[in-house]
Design an enzyme around this catalytic site. Structure first.
Site, PDB file in Angstrom:
ATOM      1  N   ARG A 117       4.428  18.404  -4.411  1.00 47.71           N
ATOM      2  CA  ARG A 117       4.816  18.465  -2.994  1.00 47.71           C
ATOM      3  C   ARG A 117       6.014  19.372  -2.750  1.00 47.71           C
ATOM      4  NH1 ARG A 117       3.627  12.718  -3.192  1.00 47.71           N
ATOM      5  NH2 ARG A 117       1.617  12.340  -2.199  1.00 47.71           N
ATOM      6  N   GLU A 181       5.413  49.140   5.039  1.00 47.46           N
ATOM      7  CA  GLU A 181       6.111  47.994   5.627  1.00 47.46           C
ATOM      8  C   GLU A 181       7.515  48.383   6.094  1.00 47.46           C
ATOM      9  OE1 GLU A 181       4.917  45.180   6.430  1.00 47.46           O
ATOM     10  OE2 GLU A 181       3.092  44.935   5.240  1.00 47.46           O
ATOM     11  N   LYS A 225      13.916  42.058   8.338  1.00 46.81           N
ATOM     12  CA  LYS A 225      12.956  40.965   8.128  1.00 46.81           C
ATOM     13  C   LYS A 225      13.685  39.625   8.130  1.00 46.81           C
ATOM     14  CE  LYS A 225       8.983  39.031   6.706  1.00 46.81           C
ATOM     15  NZ  LYS A 225       8.241  39.318   5.490  1.00 46.81           N
ATOM     16  N   GLU A 235       6.666  31.518  12.620  1.00 44.24           N
ATOM     17  CA  GLU A 235       5.847  32.453  13.404  1.00 44.24           C
ATOM     18  C   GLU A 235       5.291  31.818  14.669  1.00 44.24           C
ATOM     19  OE1 GLU A 235       2.084  35.350  12.633  1.00 44.24           O
ATOM     20  OE2 GLU A 235       3.443  35.139  10.954  1.00 44.24           O
ATOM     21  N   ASN A 243       3.491  41.653  12.539  1.00 45.96           N
ATOM     22  CA  ASN A 243       2.086  41.921  12.235  1.00 45.96           C
ATOM     23  C   ASN A 243       1.608  43.262  12.795  1.00 45.96           C
ATOM     24  OD1 ASN A 243       1.351  39.483  10.788  1.00 45.96           O
ATOM     25  ND2 ASN A 243       1.656  38.410  12.736  1.00 45.96           N
ATOM     26  N   HIS A 263      -2.706  47.416   0.305  1.00 47.28           N
ATOM     27  CA  HIS A 263      -2.280  46.756   1.545  1.00 47.28           C
ATOM     28  C   HIS A 263      -1.507  47.708   2.460  1.00 47.28           C
ATOM     29  CE1 HIS A 263      -0.922  43.666   4.296  1.00 47.28           C
ATOM     30  NE2 HIS A 263       0.329  44.029   4.090  1.00 47.28           N
TER      31      HIS A 263
END
Length: 360
Positions: A117, A181, A225, A235, A243, A263
């Site tokens: 967890r 990015e 960021k 988000e 995005n 990517h």
């Protein structure tokens, strides 16, 4: 990063992996067992540096190496790592070290979020892409056949440690794709970073890049960021602007089964699609679209994806996790540093624009 509930440092500099024991001590994790997760390519290039640093400090631990590539980011691989951690009798107070690019960071972070967890994870990104995107912000996930990052969680790391020296070992294509990015951050958030990238693109993309300059760029991009994540960790609002280019980009990746476009390359094409939509809607100037295209080309990034099946891309876009009530939510630019999210873009315009960037 400071979300209010959680706070963690981001270190960006050459030689950070050799300082790993000192960094663990600074965040109160010295004396704990560490479980390093990496891939075949990264462990060969940087595994010894990490092992020697940890051994010199007497830090106990073990490592697990996955095959390099997006195909490892699955529930099956995660289950194999769970079995390994169980065999090692890992405890909740122990630490996961994610050494690698975006795939390793996402997968190791997902394991850390779910095993027992939740275990602390330190992100050790070794690619431009991971340093500026995947390692920061706590979005961790695995892929499904139906799409990328469809199963995951928000699990913030306890630190991000970016050793700029690791970028020396990246293949040329892997190095340059990561700057998609950085360019994205500049376009949506920071005109000064945009100007810096335009001015210094040759020095950054040379075969022997100035690592101090790269560190400056990565630090500035990482800070952007971090500010967005701090204000919107899950988000629910502002973070969605990160995005930009990703809805079409993810569609291209899925349509080509993650084998044709990396990517950052797919996101680059996705940004061009978003830019064309913005121009058609009268939001973005043609001059800014041209400026974006010129910068992407200066970094060796594609502005089109000729030959990719448009129907497959559009189908993938409809399954994107950012879709709400059946509507695509697209990030568009109004100007440098001025991004907005729209859910009212006509489907016909989306289809026509995607088809245009796939025709080249």
């Amino acid at each position: 990063v400071d979300t209010g509930a959680e706070r963690y440092p981001i270190w960006v500099a050459p030689g950070e992996l050799r300082r790993l024991p000192d960094r663990l001590r600074q965040i109160g994790l010295d004396g704990r067992r560490v479980f390093l997760i990496s891939d075949t390519a990264v462990i060969e290039a940087h595994g010894r540096t990490v092992a020697e640093a940890l051994d010199s400090a007497g830090t106990p631990g073990a490592s697990y190496v996955i095959p390099a590539g997006e195909s490892s980011k699955t529930q099956r691989t995660a289950s194999e790592i769970y079995t390994w951690l169980a065999g090692e009798r890992a405890e909740r107070r122990d630490v996961i070290l994610a050494l690698g690019g975006g795939v390793v960071g996402d997968l190791a972070g997902y394991v850390a979020a779910t095993y027992l967890r939740g275990m602390p994870v330190v992100q050790l990104p070794t690619s431009v892409l991971a340093m500026n995107d995947a390692a920061i912000g706590g979005k961790v996930a695995i892929d499904l056949p139906a799409g990328k990052n469809l199963v995951g969680a928000f699990h913030q790391p306890v630190a991000v440690i970016s050793d700029i020296e690791t970028l020396r070992t990246l293949p040329r294509r892997s190095y340059t794709e990561g700057f998609a990015e950085v360019i994205k951050h500049a376009l949506i958030l920071d005109p000064s970073l945009l100007a810096l990238l335009e001015r210094e693109s040759t020095r950054i993309t040379s075969h022997a890049p100035d690592l101090d300059l790269v560190a400056q760029v990565v630090a500035q991009s990482s800070r952007l960021k971090a500010l967005i994540v701090s204000s919107d960790p899950e988000e629910r609002g502002l973070r969605a602007i990160l995005n930009y280019g990703h809805t079409t980009g993810h569609g291209i990746e899925q349509a080509t089964q993650y084998t044709q476009y990396m990517h950052g390359e797919a996101v680059s094409v996705g940004m061009m699609a978003a830019g064309r939509i913005g121009v058609e809607l009268g939001m973005m100037s043609q001059a800014l679209l041209d400026r974006q295209a010129d910068l992407l080309r200066a970094f060796g990034l594609p502005t089109a994806a000729p030959g990719v099946n448009a129907t497959a891309v559009l189908d993938a876009m409809k399954r994107d996790k950012k879709v709400e009530q059946g509507k695509l939510r697209l990030v568009l630019l109004e100007g440098p540093g001025l991004a907005t999210v729209r859910d009212d873009v006509p489907q016909e315009l989306v289809e026509r624009t995607v088809q245009s960037v796939l025709r080249g």
